[in-house]
Write a protein that holds these residues in place. Structure first.
Motif, PDB file in Angstrom:
ATOM      1  N   SER A 275      -1.395   3.156   2.295  1.00  0.00           N
ATOM      2  CA  SER A 275      -1.314   4.098   1.029  1.00  0.00           C
ATOM      3  C   SER A 275      -1.491   5.326   1.265  1.00  0.00           C
ATOM      4  O   SER A 275      -0.869   6.403   0.769  1.00  0.00           O
ATOM      5  CB  SER A 275      -2.362   3.489  -0.098  1.00  0.00           C
ATOM      6  OG  SER A 275      -3.531   3.931   0.045  1.00  0.00           O
TER       7      SER A 275
ATOM      8  N   ALA B   6      -3.353  -2.009   3.546  1.00  0.00           N
ATOM      9  CA  ALA B   6      -2.867  -1.297   2.510  1.00  0.00           C
ATOM     10  C   ALA B   6      -3.359  -0.061   2.299  1.00  0.00           C
ATOM     11  O   ALA B   6      -2.685   0.945   1.756  1.00  0.00           O
ATOM     12  CB  ALA B   6      -2.918  -2.486   1.301  1.00  0.00           C
TER      13      ALA B   6
ATOM     14  N   GLY C  49       0.805  -1.276   0.083  1.00  0.00           N
ATOM     15  CA  GLY C  49      -0.080  -0.032  -0.256  1.00  0.00           C
ATOM     16  C   GLY C  49       1.092   1.106  -0.117  1.00  0.00           C
ATOM     17  O   GLY C  49       0.611   2.292  -0.812  1.00  0.00           O
ATOM     18  N   ALA C  50       2.130   1.255   0.861  1.00  0.00           N
ATOM     19  CA  ALA C  50       2.787   2.458   0.974  1.00  0.00           C
ATOM     20  C   ALA C  50       3.628   2.664  -0.281  1.00  0.00           C
ATOM     21  O   ALA C  50       3.764   3.950  -0.654  1.00  0.00           O
ATOM     22  CB  ALA C  50       3.611   2.172   1.994  1.00  0.00           C
TER      23      ALA C  50
ATOM     24  N   TYR D 244      -1.127   8.177  -6.819  1.00  0.00           N
ATOM     25  CA  TYR D 244      -1.459   9.557  -6.490  1.00  0.00           C
ATOM     26  C   TYR D 244      -1.168  10.372  -7.543  1.00  0.00           C
ATOM     27  O   TYR D 244      -1.759  11.237  -7.993  1.00  0.00           O
ATOM     28  CB  TYR D 244      -1.062  10.006  -5.224  1.00  0.00           C
ATOM     29  CG  TYR D 244      -1.646  11.329  -4.806  1.00  0.00           C
ATOM     30  CD1 TYR D 244      -2.982  11.403  -4.178  1.00  0.00           C
ATOM     31  CD2 TYR D 244      -0.744  12.631  -5.129  1.00  0.00           C
ATOM     32  CE1 TYR D 244      -3.581  12.659  -4.064  1.00  0.00           C
ATOM     33  CE2 TYR D 244      -1.389  13.717  -4.614  1.00  0.00           C
ATOM     34  CZ  TYR D 244      -2.842  13.750  -4.124  1.00  0.00           C
ATOM     35  OH  TYR D 244      -3.122  15.085  -3.696  1.00  0.00           O
ATOM     36  N   THR D 245       0.231  10.175  -8.243  1.00  0.00           N
ATOM     37  CA  THR D 245       0.685  10.974  -9.229  1.00  0.00           C
ATOM     38  C   THR D 245      -0.116  10.728 -10.410  1.00  0.00           C
ATOM     39  O   THR D 245      -0.081  11.563 -11.314  1.00  0.00           O
ATOM     40  CB  THR D 245       2.313  10.693  -9.545  1.00  0.00           C
ATOM     41  OG1 THR D 245       2.326   9.428  -9.652  1.00  0.00           O
ATOM     42  CG2 THR D 245       3.047  10.965  -8.302  1.00  0.00           C
TER      43      THR D 245
ATOM     44  N   ALA E  60       1.493   7.126   3.498  1.00  0.00           N
ATOM     45  CA  ALA E  60       2.868   7.424   2.778  1.00  0.00           C
ATOM     46  C   ALA E  60       2.503   8.280   1.707  1.00  0.00           C
ATOM     47  O   ALA E  60       3.441   9.305   1.608  1.00  0.00           O
ATOM     48  CB  ALA E  60       2.877   5.942   1.894  1.00  0.00           C
TER      49      ALA E  60
ATOM     50  N   SER F  65      -6.483   6.894  -6.021  1.00  0.00           N
ATOM     51  CA  SER F  65      -5.312   6.205  -5.569  1.00  0.00           C
ATOM     52  C   SER F  65      -5.532   5.227  -4.510  1.00  0.00           C
ATOM     53  O   SER F  65      -5.016   4.423  -4.290  1.00  0.00           O
ATOM     54  CB  SER F  65      -4.274   7.325  -5.455  1.00  0.00           C
ATOM     55  OG  SER F  65      -4.664   8.236  -4.465  1.00  0.00           O
TER      56      SER F  65
ATOM     57  N   GLY G 226       0.558   3.666  -3.224  1.00  0.00           N
ATOM     58  CA  GLY G 226      -0.330   5.074  -2.828  1.00  0.00           C
ATOM     59  C   GLY G 226       0.138   6.111  -3.439  1.00  0.00           C
ATOM     60  O   GLY G 226      -0.378   6.934  -4.262  1.00  0.00           O
ATOM     61  N   PRO G 227       1.505   6.473  -3.225  1.00  0.00           N
ATOM     62  CA  PRO G 227       2.254   7.766  -3.827  1.00  0.00           C
ATOM     63  C   PRO G 227       2.353   7.718  -5.114  1.00  0.00           C
ATOM     64  O   PRO G 227       1.882   8.572  -5.921  1.00  0.00           O
ATOM     65  CB  PRO G 227       3.633   7.806  -2.924  1.00  0.00           C
ATOM     66  CG  PRO G 227       3.204   7.004  -1.694  1.00  0.00           C
ATOM     67  CD  PRO G 227       2.318   5.942  -2.124  1.00  0.00           C
TER      68      PRO G 227
END
Lengths: 236, 110
Positions: free
Chosen positions: B49, B45, A200-201, A208-209, B52, A215, A204-205
């Motif tokens: 998300s 997750a 997820g980490a 998002y872009t 982060a 996202s 996610g970013p």
């Protein structure tokens, strides 16, 4: 220490235990939530209604962040609902413990509504040690104290942002991120959880872009599912 | 305003849907099934998300801070958290101090 003389005594005992670390920690998260909401001009009344109705810090953060990012309401509701699915195994395991015969069903629905990770984890351990008629009062004392603390923290957080200079406000807004960085870091020994968090980490970013409003939904569903199939199957 | 009120109430209903499903289902389905394991993965997750993204690509007032400052704040927060035997308030306070002090050192007014 194993029992209480009355339902009232059980309620206040739950409230006393909750009033220490559990409520203080959750309230710190809500302080950050309120600072984030205020800084993003999400109105106080809506923040307070969400504390009483949504009553889930991850769900509320997603709601505020996505609505500030301009996501469509339906996408926001779906994302919030997907994070709330985790409540189902919690209520399924907890409610049989506090169910009493000859009590109206709405009490169970109210207990389910009051349930969050912060009160579920300690109460699912403590409550089975009590006689059945003292369990619900103990839990409600615990949960309602959480609630009062978080409503107060939301008000405080909202007004703190108004009364401090920008540099301090940045710190207040960062609290909600810090809160979850610390909480999630505690899952380092749980492979499946750790894999889900990392997927997820990363997703996610990046997503998002590409698509800010989708996202969280894609990263959560996709990242969680990838982690599940990679680690549940082979390492179960 | 009405739209926002409806959104918040809808989010509340969408959350309680899962809590309330537990009332009829409790005692009938095991709380440790595979579906629930997957649900847990999605929840982790999704929160990860968001967090982060908030740390790496913030919006709002945190855009005035540097990525290195935010990462340092998280790192110092983690160290304080575990040094204090999982004291969450200590970890949050440490990260808070780092972000405020680093901004002040770069010449911002407190």
């Amino acid at each position: 220490m194993t029992s209480y003389p009355s339902r009232r005594a059980a309620f206040w005992s739950g409230a006393r235990v909750s009033a220490g670390a559990p409520s203080a920690v959750l309230a710190a998260g809500y302080l950050g939530f309120a600072a984030l909401a205020k800084a993003g001009q999400f109105p106080l009344w809506a923040a307070l209604i969400s504390v009483t109705t949504v009553w889930s810090l991850p769900g509320q953060l997603i709601m505020v962040e996505m609505s500030l990012a301009g996501a469509a309401p339906l996408i926001i509701v779906v994302a919030v609902s997907l994070t709330a699915m985790r409540f189902l195994p919690m209520t399924v395991s907890f409610l049989p413990l506090v169910r009493e015969p000859h009590r109206p069903a709405w009490q169970l629905y109210f207990a389910a509504h009051a349930l969050v990770m912060t009160n579920w984890a300690p109460c699912v351990r403590r409550v089975p040690e009590l006689p059945v008629e003292l369990r619900m009062p103990y839990f409600l004392g615990f949960a309602i104290t959480n609630w009062v603390a978080c409503i107060a923290a939301t008000l405080v957080g909202y007004f703190l942002v108004d009364s401090f200079p920008p540099l301090v406000n940045r710190g207040l807004v960062l609290i909600s991120s810090l809160y979850f960085v610390l909480v999630l870091s505690g899952e380092y020994s749980n492979r499946l959880a750790l894999a889900s968090i990392l997927c997820g980490a990363v997703a996610g970013p990046l997503l998002y872009t590409v698509t800010p409003q989708w996202s969280i939904l894609i990263a959560g569903l996709g990242g969680g599912t990838v982690a599940y199939f990679l680690f549940r199957r082979h390492h179960a | 305003m009405l739209e926002l009120a409806l959104l918040v109430l809808a989010c509340g209903a969408a959350t309680d849907l899962w809590r309330w499903l537990g009332v009829p289902l409790s005692g009938r389905v095991p709380a440790d099934s595979e579906v629930f394991a997957w649900i847990g993965c999605v929840a982790y997750a999704m929160v990860a998300s968001l967090i982060a993204r908030m740390v790496i690509l913030p919006s709002g007032v945190l855009t005035a801070t540097l990525l290195s400052e935010r990462l340092l704040a998280c790192a110092v927060g983690l160290v304080a958290y575990y040094a204090g035997r999982r004291n969450l308030l200590l970890g949050i306070l440490a990260g808070f101090v780092v972000i405020v002090v680093s901004g002040w050192l770069r010449g911002g007014s407190p």
